[in-house]
Design an enzyme around this catalytic site. Structure first.
Site, short mmCIF file in Angstrom:
data_model
loop_
_atom_site.label_atom_id
_atom_site.label_comp_id
_atom_site.label_asym_id
_atom_site.label_seq_id
_atom_site.Cartn_x
_atom_site.Cartn_y
_atom_site.Cartn_z
N GLU A 1 -6.47 -8.08 -0.87
CA GLU A 1 -6.91 -8.12 0.53
C GLU A 1 -8.39 -7.78 0.61
OE1 GLU A 1 -4.87 -5.53 3.26
OE2 GLU A 1 -2.91 -5.92 2.37
N GLU B 1 0.82 -1.22 0.00
CA GLU B 1 0.00 0.00 0.00
C GLU B 1 0.85 1.27 0.00
OE1 GLU B 1 -2.97 -0.31 3.12
OE2 GLU B 1 -4.24 -1.51 1.80
C1 GLA Z 1 -4.29 -2.74 4.73
C2 GLA Z 1 -2.90 -3.31 4.88
C3 GLA Z 1 -2.83 -4.53 5.75
C4 GLA Z 1 -3.73 -4.37 6.94
C5 GLA Z 1 -5.13 -4.12 6.47
C6 GLA Z 1 -6.13 -4.01 7.58
O1 GLA Z 1 -4.93 -3.14 3.61
O2 GLA Z 1 -2.28 -3.59 3.65
O3 GLA Z 1 -1.49 -4.66 6.15
O4 GLA Z 1 -3.29 -3.32 7.73
O5 GLA Z 1 -5.16 -2.88 5.80
O6 GLA Z 1 -7.42 -3.72 7.09
#
Ligand code: GLA
Ligand code: ZN
Length: 684
Positions: free
Chosen positions: A313, A150
């Site tokens: 994710e 991210e």
């Molecule tokens: C993000 C991050 C993860 C985690 C999630 C929690 O997407 O990439 O490492 O922190 O949020 O929702």
């Protein structure tokens, strides 16, 4: 296919065994197998563990885990761990620490915390990526690289290294100070720069301040816009360094980094050119409209010409970082997973596989909950989906989503619209795009969400909401598209500036004026409580006599366009609110104000029908989502019921067999259970 080594929809997610004691590892694997999990994302935040000091690297745990997963048939999405630098690095090399908007040097802490122009960070991050690639290049579990995590997830950096890099960036863009002074309009407020060293970053110490509505306000849009471009490019350079480092040793392993949908700070259209596969993290809020999530999937799919993407994710149940972290109701995780597949995802991955016990994500959902066993609702739902995905095999892989309409989306335009200092702070670019998307979604009409660089020739309808910034070549391209028979819609506050946010003089909408056949003389901003009316002349099929509108009202004159509706109130009552200009074989529409949603639905329904763009099924009640994916001449119709209760759906002239149940579905009325899904393999 993302990697032919695993020819199915990948199922699994972020797995952090490095944060656990070893005895639990075998138990994890046992449960992964029970749940049909076959891909684990490893090593996302393990930099400090892998490199305990400057000269020591220790990958013992990772070696063991890669082997263990492979022995159990589980592939690895291997992260490079560079999204949080180790504490020793921050202590020894403070240049890795960021300086914030207010000029404060940060200390060690958090994540996504490195200065992107820190020589130390760049050196050690790419070295880490290279070490991993050298070590695991022949490992049979390795499926894909996950660079960093991210990007842009925390604050921007305003340190001296970034400032020096910004000057270089500006020099490369403008060549001369004269050109830069022109682009930034520095004659204003005595800003003319005579030396490159005069240039400072726009921050809370110089040109910017935090405004209302989450906006950053600025005295100089040209400078601030370039800083955002520069910052996006700086992070992209970091990504590229790691990309090249892993490709050196594993040229055939695909590379991605997890994006975040409509994430404002990074120009993902530019980023995607350097990614082999797009992946993204989908975290809708409890009140996010399904059509918004749909638009995000489509935006992500559009980054690489419709190529299937990865859902990197999502939470199996709840999040921890929202104000109210509701559980996903029974069936919702499965439904939303299929929503991703319906819109082009070829993986379903979670954050995370086992719930942590300490720090801020301990109340974030996971496949394995704190209870630690498989006898939980969440686990059962995950296992059911795992089984279904196993059965689907490679059937849907690489299938393309088909759409006849497209919405243009542009990051730089977004930045410019929302730092414009007038005419209103109420204008939100993504919301305006979503209004159009939502109207089409409710009509059951698929839309791609694509960049202004995309090939438009395959679309019957192209919508460019609030095209405030008209980039070089775009007006020409749109003219050609319409000339050749296409239908274009654009809206209020379009055709105002070029790429440096300098107004094109001679009347709005500038370069789009000829195509649209109108001239906008003034722009009125309405208070949140104020409304005007769009008045439709008698006999316009499918439209009511009037609708509400607000926020902005362009005061336009026709220069050849046909007036389809006018304003109902105020001193500009009777002036055009909706126009269409015949141009070549096509038509160019201008909607001069922001209407209530029912207007868009009624109008687009007529317009789509006139262009031969039809809904995918004959009748689908509210809350039912439909998409089509096709592969090798075979169409798959997805029908998703977002309602809690069963609904009746009528496919009309289509029929087929539901892949999930084997049940035949004909064109007549059929019942689709609450939160259930059909993936109908259509008869040709
Ligand atoms: C993000 C991050 C993860 C985690 C999630 C929690 O997407 O990439 O490492 O922190 O949020 O929702
Ligand atoms: Zn910096």
């Amino acid at each position: 296919m993302i990697n032919p080594k695993k020819p199915k929809i990948w199922y699994g997610g972020d797995y952090n065994p490095d944060q656990w004691e070893k005895p639990i590892w075998d138990e994890d694997i046992r449960m992964f197998k029970l749940a049909g999990i076959d891909v684990a994302t490893l090593n996302v935040f393990a930099w400090a563990k892998n490199q305990p000091d400057e000269d020591t690297y220790d990958f013992g745990w990772l070696d063991e885990m890669m082997d263990k997963l492979h022995a159990n048939g589980i592939g690895v999405c291997l992260a490079t761990s560079t999204a949080a630098h180790p504490a020793w690095m921050a202590r020894k090399y403070p240049d890795v620490l960021q300086v914030d908007f207010h000029g404060r040097k940060r200390k060690f802490g958090g994540r996504h915390n490195s200065c992107p122009n820190s020589p130390t960070y760049r050196k050690y991050a790419s070295r880490m990526a290279e070490k991993l690639a050298e070590r695991y290049k022949d490992h049979p579990a390795l499926l894909i690289w996950h660079i960093n995590n991210e990007y842009g997830g925390a604050g921007n950096c305003y340190c001296d290294n970034c400032e020096a890099a910004f000057r270089e960036w500006a020099r490369a863009r403008y060549g001369t100070l004269d050109e830069l002074n022109r682009a930034w309009n520095t004659g204003f407020w005595g800003h003319t720069f005579h030396d490159w060293e005069d240039i400072v970053l726009p921050s809370g110490l110089s040109e910017e301040w935090a405004g209302a509505n989450g906006r950053t306000e600025t005295n100089f849009q040209g400078i601030s816009l370039d800083y955002i471009r520069f910052h996006s490019d700086s992070l992209l350079d970091c990504y590229k360094l790691e990309y090249e480092a892993v490709k050196k040793h594993t040229p055939d392993i695909p590379v991605t980094t997890n994006l975040m949908g409509a994430f404002k700070k990074l120009d993902y259209h530019k980023w995607a050119k350097h990614m082999d596969v797009v992946s993204w993290d989908n975290y809708p809020r409890f009140d996010t409209p399904h059509s918004y999530t749909g638009m995000m999937h489509d935006l992500m799919r559009g980054l690489k010409d419709g190529q299937p993407f990865m859902l990197m994710e999502q939470t199996p149940s709840q999040q921890n970082w929202q104000p109210y972290n509701s559980l996903k109701r029974p069936g919702v995780m499965r439904l939303w997973s299929y929503q991703a597949v319906a819109r082009g995802a070829d993986t379903i991955l979670f954050f995370q596989l086992r719930r942590s016990i300490g720090a801020c994500e301990k109340y974030h959902g996971a496949v394995i909950e704190h209870a630690g066993h498989e006898h939980t609702r969440v686990f059962r739902e995950c296992a059911r989906l795992g089984e279904e995905l196993g059965k689907l095999g490679d059937t849907l892989l690489d299938a393309r989503v088909r759409a006849k309409a497209a919405i243009l989306f542009d990051w730089e335009n977004w930045w410019a619209v929302e730092m414009s200092s007038g005419p209103t702070i109420a204008l939100r670019y993504v919301d305006e795009a979503h209004k159009f998307y939502d109207a089409l979604y409710r009509l059951g009409i698929a839309a791609d969400v694509v960049s202004v660089e995309a090939d438009l020739s395959g679309y019957d309808l192209v919508i460019a909401p609030v095209m405030y910034m008209v980039k070089q070549g775009v007006a020409d391209k749109l003219e050609k598209y319409v000339q050749a028979g296409g239908a274009l819609i654009t809206t209020f506050f379009s055709g105002i500036v070029g790429e440096s946010d300098l107004v094109q003089t001679g009347g709005y909408p500038g370069e789009l004026r000829k195509l649209l056949g109108i001239w906008a003389e003034e722009i009125d901003a309405l208070l949140p409580s104020q409304r005007n009316r769009i008045v439709v002349p008698d006999g316009a099929p499918g439209l009511r006599a009037e609708y509400e509108c607000g926020m902005l009202c362009d005061l336009i004159h026709s220069e050849g366009a046909e007036v389809k509706a006018v304003y109902g109130d105020d001193f500009y009552r009777g002036m055009p609110a909706l126009t269409v200009n015949k141009f070549g074989a096509g038509e160019a529409w201008y909607l001069a104000t922001s209407p209530e949603t029912s207007f868009l639905q009624d109008w687009l329904s007529q317009l789509c029908a006139s262009r031969g763009i039809r809904p995918l099924v004959r009748t689908a009640p509210e809350g039912v989502e439909t998409t089509l994916r096709s592969k090798d001449g075979q169409d798959y119709l997805f029908v998703l019921n977002h309602n809690e209760d069963a609904v009746s759906v009528e496919l009309g002239d289509r029929s087929g067999v539901d892949l999930l149940t084997g049940r035949p579905i004909d064109g007549g009325k059929a019942e689709l259970a609450g939160r259930d899904v059909w993936i109908v393999k259509l008869h040709s």
